[in-house]
Design a protein around this motif. Structure first.
Motif: not given
Length: 373
Positions: A189-191, A174-179
């Motif tokens: 993703l890398d982090n 979710p955190l990536v999707v909302l970026a």
């Protein structure tokens, strides 16, 4: 305004478990949406169904403001003080693995007749198979995954084709999707992978040579669908990196990955090519382009395909049966750990795949040819 992501399936799982007398444990990899599910979606559900907000007791153990409550001698008395009457109380506890002696504390709360306990857990302590026995039979686990495609589309503004391209590129965290930008997504993703997932495995299993673990992950990811085993992986490490890692160590690392829910990679690997056969088989059975009939295009498959001569039909069936048999043989060889003959089976599988591509191309089935290739 932050977009709302619908997690209806997992919300329903929590609702079904209300009042069952067990500790509801939401597990899953970090950042998959556990806290949002429990402290936003489920809490809103309780409020909408008439639960008094004073009867919803929340605690996020990962916040600095609550650091003192990680000590059970502080938390447990505080929790009991919140219970003011005989009505039901809902305890929503986030990142409970940070609470010392959390098993005893939660069992103590769950033992009270008017307490319904829901918790989330991350990191190595909760990302393992031992969570099933951690609570001595009093835990009821709801394992949560990142967003499915339908959940992804609930917060995506574009059409489903653009959405699918983005989904398969960046995944469903979710955190990536909302970026907002591609660069932000890649950095997140890398982090997550380096600082969170790998870090948890290293800490849990006290791994000293982190570089070997990371190299093994790269090799496993690159060999999905190929025939391999720890002995072959050892030879790869020796020839490419001049590494002295042993097959025993590789086996242990793989077990650590399985235990910490990164086993998706290894489970794919264990099938050792079977997915390729299933994919080809599915293409042969379903994916051929239909021909227009009276202006309409109908779905056809192997069993209903008649727009060809008998010879072509026989070849279709031969490919279908051959791919099925090859897949079954591979499953049996993996299950019974047969090493002898694996190379031959893999060669047959590759040969069948090449034949399928060439034949479907000659049969003028462009879509099936492309997918099979």
């Amino acid at each position: 305004m932050v977009k709302e992501i619908k997690r209806d399936y997992y919300l329903e799982q929590l609702i079904k478990r209300e009042g069952n007398g067990l500790i509801k444990i939401v597990t899953g990899i970090r950042r998959c949406g556990k806290s949002y599910l429990l402290r936003t979606l489920f809490k809103n559900h309780l409020l909408e169904h008439g639960v008094d907000e004073k009867h919803i007791i929340e605690m996020a153990f990962d916040l600095f403001d609550n650091i003192d409550y990680r000590d059970p001698k502080h938390f447990y008395p505080w929790a009991k003080e919140q219970i003011q009457d005989d009505e039901k109380y809902y305890f929503l506890l986030d990142e409970v693995q940070l609470l010392d002696e959390f098993v005893s504390v939660l069992n103590g709360l769950a033992d009270k007749k008017n307490c319904d306990v829901f918790v989330t857990g991350s990191n190595a302590k909760f990302l393992s198979r031992d969570i099933a026995t951690e609570f001595g039979g009093r835990g009821d686990e709801v394992h949560m995954y990142p967003l499915s495609f339908s959940e992804f589309m609930s917060c995506y503004d574009g059409n489903k084709y653009d959405g699918w391209n983005e989904y398969i590129t960046y995944g469903g965290i979710p955190l990536v999707v909302l970026a907002e930008t591609d660069e932000q997504k890649m950095n997140l993703l890398d982090n997550l992978f380096q600082e969170t997932y790998i870090s948890d495995i290293v800490k849990r299993n006290k791994i000293r040579n982190v570089g070997e673990m990371e190299s093994l992950l790269d090799v496993l990811a690159s060999t999905i669908g190929a025939l391999t085993n720890p002995n072959k992986l050892q030879k790869t490490f020796k020839s490419v990196n001049n590494s002295k890692i042993t097959a025993t160590t590789i086996t242990k690392y793989i077990e650590y990955l399985e235990d910490d829910f990164l086993n998706v990679i290894y489970n794919e690997l264990r099938m050792r090519g079977f997915h390729i056969d299933v994919g080809n088989l599915t293409v042969v059975e379903k994916s051929k382009d239909a021909k227009p009939v009276n202006g309409y295009i109908y779905s056809v498959n192997l069993f209903g395909y008649v727009d060809s001569n008998a010879f072509i039909i026989r070849i279709y069936w031969t490919l279908f049966v051959s791919l099925t048999i090859t897949g079954i043989v591979k499953i049996l060889m993996v299950y019974f750990k047969f090493e002898k003959g694996k190379k031959a089976v893999t060669s047959i599988s590759v040969g069948l795949s090449i034949i399928a591509v060439l034949f479907l191309a000659m049969a003028r089935e462009p879509y099936a040819t492309t997918v099979t290739f």
